[in-house]
Design a protein around this motif. Structure first.
Motif, PDB file in Angstrom:
ATOM      1  N   LEU A  32       2.170   7.514  11.086  1.00  0.00           N
ATOM      2  CA  LEU A  32       0.769   7.904  11.271  1.00  0.00           C
ATOM      3  C   LEU A  32      -0.163   6.968  10.524  1.00  0.00           C
ATOM      4  O   LEU A  32      -1.261   6.652  10.998  1.00  0.00           O
ATOM      5  CB  LEU A  32       0.566   9.344  10.809  1.00  0.00           C
ATOM      6  N   ALA A  33       0.268   6.492   9.354  1.00  0.00           N
ATOM      7  CA  ALA A  33      -0.556   5.563   8.586  1.00  0.00           C
ATOM      8  C   ALA A  33      -0.700   4.225   9.308  1.00  0.00           C
ATOM      9  O   ALA A  33      -1.763   3.595   9.251  1.00  0.00           O
ATOM     10  CB  ALA A  33       0.040   5.355   7.194  1.00  0.00           C
ATOM     11  N   LEU A  34       0.344   3.771   9.977  1.00  0.00           N
ATOM     12  CA  LEU A  34       0.245   2.542  10.759  1.00  0.00           C
ATOM     13  C   LEU A  34      -0.850   2.659  11.817  1.00  0.00           C
ATOM     14  O   LEU A  34      -1.672   1.758  12.000  1.00  0.00           O
ATOM     15  CB  LEU A  34       1.585   2.242  11.441  1.00  0.00           C
ATOM     16  N   LEU A  35      -0.861   3.806  12.504  1.00  0.00           N
ATOM     17  CA  LEU A  35      -1.867   4.019  13.548  1.00  0.00           C
ATOM     18  C   LEU A  35      -3.264   4.162  12.945  1.00  0.00           C
ATOM     19  O   LEU A  35      -4.246   3.652  13.487  1.00  0.00           O
ATOM     20  CB  LEU A  35      -1.505   5.257  14.363  1.00  0.00           C
ATOM     21  N   ALA A  36      -3.343   4.856  11.814  1.00  0.00           N
ATOM     22  CA  ALA A  36      -4.645   5.042  11.167  1.00  0.00           C
ATOM     23  C   ALA A  36      -5.204   3.706  10.684  1.00  0.00           C
ATOM     24  O   ALA A  36      -6.404   3.413  10.851  1.00  0.00           O
ATOM     25  CB  ALA A  36      -4.517   6.021   9.999  1.00  0.00           C
ATOM     26  N   ALA A  37      -4.367   2.887  10.073  1.00  0.00           N
ATOM     27  CA  ALA A  37      -4.819   1.593   9.565  1.00  0.00           C
ATOM     28  C   ALA A  37      -5.287   0.697  10.707  1.00  0.00           C
ATOM     29  O   ALA A  37      -6.321   0.027  10.603  1.00  0.00           O
ATOM     30  CB  ALA A  37      -3.696   0.919   8.782  1.00  0.00           C
ATOM     31  N   ARG A  38      -4.540   0.683  11.790  1.00  0.00           N
ATOM     32  CA  ARG A  38      -4.942  -0.162  12.905  1.00  0.00           C
ATOM     33  C   ARG A  38      -6.233   0.334  13.541  1.00  0.00           C
ATOM     34  O   ARG A  38      -7.108  -0.451  13.907  1.00  0.00           O
ATOM     35  CB  ARG A  38      -3.828  -0.199  13.965  1.00  0.00           C
ATOM     36  N   ARG A  39      -6.379   1.657  13.676  1.00  0.00           N
ATOM     37  CA  ARG A  39      -7.605   2.189  14.273  1.00  0.00           C
ATOM     38  C   ARG A  39      -8.820   1.857  13.404  1.00  0.00           C
ATOM     39  O   ARG A  39      -9.889   1.517  13.898  1.00  0.00           O
ATOM     40  CB  ARG A  39      -7.492   3.700  14.466  1.00  0.00           C
ATOM     41  N   ALA A  40      -8.648   1.958  12.090  1.00  0.00           N
ATOM     42  CA  ALA A  40      -9.775   1.745  11.182  1.00  0.00           C
ATOM     43  C   ALA A  40     -10.108   0.271  10.976  1.00  0.00           C
ATOM     44  O   ALA A  40     -11.279  -0.100  10.860  1.00  0.00           O
ATOM     45  CB  ALA A  40      -9.486   2.392   9.832  1.00  0.00           C
ATOM     46  N   LEU A  93       0.835  -1.200   0.000  1.00  0.00           N
ATOM     47  CA  LEU A  93       0.000   0.000   0.000  1.00  0.00           C
ATOM     48  C   LEU A  93       0.871   1.253   0.000  1.00  0.00           C
ATOM     49  O   LEU A  93       1.450   1.624   1.033  1.00  0.00           O
ATOM     50  CB  LEU A  93      -0.925   0.027   1.231  1.00  0.00           C
ATOM     51  N   PRO A  94       1.028   1.925  -1.141  1.00  0.00           N
ATOM     52  CA  PRO A  94       1.757   3.205  -1.181  1.00  0.00           C
ATOM     53  C   PRO A  94       0.998   4.269  -0.379  1.00  0.00           C
ATOM     54  O   PRO A  94      -0.231   4.267  -0.321  1.00  0.00           O
ATOM     55  CB  PRO A  94       1.790   3.548  -2.672  1.00  0.00           C
ATOM     56  N   LEU A  95       1.738   5.203   0.198  1.00  0.00           N
ATOM     57  CA  LEU A  95       1.141   6.198   1.080  1.00  0.00           C
ATOM     58  C   LEU A  95       1.339   7.616   0.559  1.00  0.00           C
ATOM     59  O   LEU A  95       2.352   7.910  -0.093  1.00  0.00           O
ATOM     60  CB  LEU A  95       1.769   6.109   2.477  1.00  0.00           C
ATOM     61  N   PRO A  96       0.406   8.519   0.896  1.00  0.00           N
ATOM     62  CA  PRO A  96       0.593   9.943   0.626  1.00  0.00           C
ATOM     63  C   PRO A  96       1.383  10.575   1.776  1.00  0.00           C
ATOM     64  O   PRO A  96       1.931   9.872   2.635  1.00  0.00           O
ATOM     65  CB  PRO A  96      -0.838  10.459   0.578  1.00  0.00           C
ATOM     66  N   GLY A 106      10.189   3.529   8.314  1.00  0.00           N
ATOM     67  CA  GLY A 106      10.422   4.936   8.022  1.00  0.00           C
ATOM     68  C   GLY A 106       9.375   5.830   8.661  1.00  0.00           C
ATOM     69  O   GLY A 106       8.223   5.440   8.859  1.00  0.00           O
ATOM     70  N   HIS A 107       9.791   7.073   8.989  1.00  0.00           N
ATOM     71  CA  HIS A 107       8.901   8.016   9.671  1.00  0.00           C
ATOM     72  C   HIS A 107       7.640   8.303   8.864  1.00  0.00           C
ATOM     73  O   HIS A 107       6.583   8.580   9.435  1.00  0.00           O
ATOM     74  CB  HIS A 107       9.642   9.332   9.937  1.00  0.00           C
ATOM     75  N   GLY A 108       7.745   8.213   7.545  1.00  0.00           N
ATOM     76  CA  GLY A 108       6.604   8.507   6.696  1.00  0.00           C
ATOM     77  C   GLY A 108       5.498   7.482   6.736  1.00  0.00           C
ATOM     78  O   GLY A 108       4.467   7.663   6.078  1.00  0.00           O
ATOM     79  N   THR A 109       5.681   6.414   7.502  1.00  0.00           N
ATOM     80  CA  THR A 109       4.625   5.397   7.622  1.00  0.00           C
ATOM     81  C   THR A 109       3.968   5.383   9.004  1.00  0.00           C
ATOM     82  O   THR A 109       2.983   4.679   9.209  1.00  0.00           O
ATOM     83  CB  THR A 109       5.183   3.981   7.354  1.00  0.00           C
TER      84      THR A 109
END
Length: 361
Positions: free
Chosen positions: A131-139, A93-96, A126-129
């Motif tokens: 917030l997405a890790l937390l968002a994916a787990r929350r969702a 999953l590529p991230l913005p 990497g730091h760029g992932t």
């Protein structure tokens, strides 16, 4: 070392996340999990079983990417190691940018995962992932595993995989690794007549001595003419070094530029090379060579001073896992690791034993 984790929801957000909760909902509401945190890992991946873990079926693994090749190699290494040990479906999953990731986290959404099965494991390097890790787990639930030292508190993640040379201690959710993980696999096909020389370039931690580096390369070629050698550069190699390396090609010596390397080239070369030499600045390639099980030598490069990368290289030298060029000149010879150097496999096994034990009742 990781001890059993608390069963309460995680509640250690950085200030900007705590302040961002909508309608005064607080950090605990923002970061509430959909899964029970369960126990953590200890250094051996053992401990009491998490009875909430499923014991069969295919693991769903989401691998989040910030687009940086080095980071992708680390998460890919862990994902493939998990897949070698247990049936798994891997989703890349590529991230913005982080702004959109934060918006997803606050809203409890993760659009990149739409249409995919809920994850068992969510990997990000990497730091760029983060917030997405937390968002994916929350969702969508699952376990969030961050590779490399996190920029957010370790307690926010289910597991942090950090190279030991980073010197990070004190977190119950920390597992140290010998260097960064990588997708190489141990090989039994190394040929004593094949040699590989991998050249890096100047970096934040190392300067560059072109004449000294080329002198080491020439000496290796001249003193071992019976070997078929491959010379390879990297993205950091200065143009002048690259051009001069190319002039050494001929006869049993060939040059391979990173600019026209086919996919999987390095893995296939490391699988058969009986001897691999890596410039000291290229720590990731050192760990890849060791993971492949190659006899590995170290080409000297001038360090800029103490650093975590240099500490990692020093640790490999102290363990006798790599042979410095100066010792080779004095008669020492590189030897393959005495025991498999498969950190991705070790970590994958620890994760599966902890959260997905096959004998859980």
């Amino acid at each position: 070392m990781l001890s059993p984790a608390r069963s309460a929801p995680v509640g250690f957000p950085p200030p900007h996340l705590a302040a961002a909760g909508a309608g005064g909902a607080g950090a605990l509401s923002l970061l509430q999990r959909r899964v029970h945190p369960g126990p953590g890992l200890n250094g051996n991946g053992l401990g009491r079983l998490d009875r909430t873990a499923h014991n069969s079926g295919t693991l769903s693994i989401w691998r989040l990417s910030d687009g940086k090749a080095g980071h992708d190699q680390q998460s890919l290494g862990l994902a493939r190691a998990l897949g070698r040990l247990r049936p798994a479906s891997l989703h890349h999953l590529p991230l913005p940018g982080r702004g959109r990731q934060l918006a997803w986290l606050l809203a409890g959404r993760f659009p990149p995962g739409r249409g995919l099965p809920d994850p068992d494991l969510i990997l990000g390097a990497g730091h760029g992932t983060h917030l997405a890790l937390l968002a994916a787990r929350r969702a969508r639930g699952g376990r969030a595993i961050v590779l490399m030292r996190p920029s957010l508190p370790a307690a926010l993640f289910d597991l942090c995989l950090v190279p030991e040379h980073d010197g990070v201690t004190g977190s119950e959710r920390l597992l140290t690794t010998r260097g960064p993980l990588n997708p190489m696999e141990p090989s039994q096909d190394h040929r004593p007549d094949r040699g590989l020389i991998l050249v890096g370039g100047p970096s934040r931690h190392y300067g560059w001595d072109e004449e000294g580096l080329l002198g080491q390369v020439r000496t290796l070629l001249e003193r071992q003419p019976e070997m078929a050698w491959t010379l390879a550069d990297s993205r950091r190699t200065p143009d002048t070094t690259r051009e001069r390396l190319a002039t050494l090609a001929g006869g049993e010596v060939r040059f391979q530029s990173h600019r026209d390397c086919p996919p999987g080239w390095l893995a296939s070369e490391l699988a058969v090379a009986g001897q691999v030499w890596v410039s000291e600045d290229s720590a990731s390639m050192l760990y890849e060579a060791l993971t492949a099980g190659a006899a590995t030598g170290l080409l000297q490069a001038p360090p800029k001073g103490p650093s975590r990368v240099r500490s990692g290289v020093d640790s490999l030298l102290q363990q006798g896992l790599v042979t410095p060029f100066a010792e080779w000149l004095a008669g020492a010879r590189p030897e393959p690791p005495g025991h498999p150097f498969d950190e991705a496999g070790r970590v994958a096994g620890a994760i599966l034993r902890r959260w997905f034990p096959v004998d859980a009742a």
